[in-house]
Write an enzyme that holds these catalytic residues in place. Sequence first.
Site, PDB file in Angstrom:
ATOM      1  CE  LYS A   1      -4.196  -2.005   1.905  1.00  0.00           C
ATOM      2  NZ  LYS A   1      -3.806  -3.300   2.510  1.00  0.00           N
TER       3      LYS A   1
HETATM    4  C1  LIG Z   1      -4.567  -4.381   2.020  1.00  0.00           C
HETATM    5  C2  LIG Z   1      -3.865  -5.676   1.999  1.00  0.00           C
HETATM    6  C3  LIG Z   1      -4.321  -6.738   1.199  1.00  0.00           C
HETATM    7  C4  LIG Z   1      -5.604  -6.638   0.391  1.00  0.00           C
HETATM    8  O1  LIG Z   1      -5.523  -5.705  -0.644  1.00  0.00           O
HETATM    9  P1  LIG Z   1      -6.865  -5.169  -1.331  1.00  0.00           P
HETATM   10  O2  LIG Z   1      -6.428  -4.158  -2.310  1.00  0.00           O
HETATM   11  O3  LIG Z   1      -7.686  -4.564  -0.228  1.00  0.00           O
HETATM   12  O4  LIG Z   1      -7.543  -6.331  -1.927  1.00  0.00           O
HETATM   13  C5  LIG Z   1      -3.566  -7.881   1.153  1.00  0.00           C
HETATM   14  N1  LIG Z   1      -2.447  -8.018   1.886  1.00  0.00           N
HETATM   15  C6  LIG Z   1      -1.983  -7.041   2.671  1.00  0.00           C
HETATM   16  C7  LIG Z   1      -0.747  -7.247   3.464  1.00  0.00           C
HETATM   17  C8  LIG Z   1      -2.676  -5.832   2.754  1.00  0.00           C
HETATM   18  O5  LIG Z   1      -2.221  -4.869   3.541  1.00  0.00           O
END
Ligand SMILES: *Cc1c(COP(=O)(O)O)cnc(C)c1O
Length: 433
Positions: free
Chosen positions: A107
């Site tokens: 993210k």
């Molecule tokens: C946010 C997150 C996900 C899921 O991603 P999405 O875009 O919400 O589907 C998977 N793994 C980790 C470690 C995350 O932080």
Amino acid sequence: MLYYSTNKQVKEATLEEAVVKGLAGDKGLYMPEKIKRLPDAFYHNIGEMTFQEISFIVAEAFFGDDVEADVLKEIVYDTLNFDTPLVNVKDNLYSLELFHGPTLAFKDVGARFMARLLGYFTKNKKQKEINVLVATSGDTGSAVANGFLAVKGINVYVLYPKGKVSEIQEKQFTTLGQNITAIEIDGTFDDCQALVKSAFSDEELNTKIKLTSANSINIARFLPQAFYYFYAYAQLERQNKNKNVVVSVPSGNFGNITAGLFAKKMGLPIKRFIAANNRNDIFLNYLLTGCYTPKPSIATIANAMDVGDPSNFARILDLYKYSHNAICNDISGYSYTDEEIMKTVAETYRETGYLLDPHGACGYQALIDGLCPDETGIFLETAHPAKFLDTVENIIDDKITVPIKLQEFMQGEKKSIELTTDFIPFKKFLLSR
Ligand SMILES: *Cc1c(COP(=O)(O)O)cnc(C)c1O
């Protein structure tokens, strides 16, 4: 470029409007009116290009009409000052490591890009201060808080479910101070998300203060996640392994995988996708039945994927013109229990030496279960295993090295504000700031 709402009840927005608003007025998600196919020459040369070079070309396809090229280039290069290497785990299975950014999770890419783009809009337009509201089940909060830290004209409020995120995750957004405020909600992630949604649709609140979201509903957070799919493909191309590529994405709110579907629409030769879930199997049920039935989220050891009503499902439906058939052609689904996730982490570590985090483990296992012999599989390793220290150490019954970046967060002092799941006190709090 204009952006329309998936609910089609409001008029199209400019990029700036879409980024500043987050969610459209009719509660739909913004979609770009065009998804441009990138030229053949680009795909021809992709193996020779760097992550930043590739990403800049992808970014121009979306943002090139609205942001000057030199500014956009700076935003992209500044956002992606870390690598996302492709690591061979075994045979035809590769890990795309997205955890080399400041908070060690994928993210970081979207959050940093969004912070810089929003910062550019606020600086240029002398806007009122913008308040970014973000609900987190763990990793979003840290990535957004760190992405926006010290960005002028922007305040960030991170809402998280009390006691339901790991200590390391919590420290990454409760210790920063400055323009970052952590709000601890006595409830679940879905409650946090509901509070944020109520805030966006509250008329009084929105006339008094400027609100936006930094969840993957925000187009500026969501679209940059397409970058690393191109770079992953480029890395496979260099090794001549780029035939029949399958990408498996550990999914929660489905922002990450949807960005991959956008990349495919832009002509990136990915054969198909796998949505790998923990026990929150709403999407898998949709694939199996054609009916979308949201459910309350279930707590699992892959907690960043504990989502019972994935927001970006609306974008997938829109992208595939509501055709269940077309969606099933491009995406398959798997769902794993905590026990299965633990088994995958332990076995993979024992057999290959590669340490998965609980989210990546879902992606990896889905390739083991779903990959055909003539295919090359990439799973997105969405976070560093040390972010889930206790869980992972218990599974492998061994100590792991915690990266310096994480150790530094652990030394900070937690500061948060406690609130209930009621909207009224939350609204009062925002108005009092
Ligand atoms: C946010 C997150 C996900 C899921 O991603 P999405 O875009 O919400 O589907 C998977 N793994 C980790 C470690 C995350 O932080």
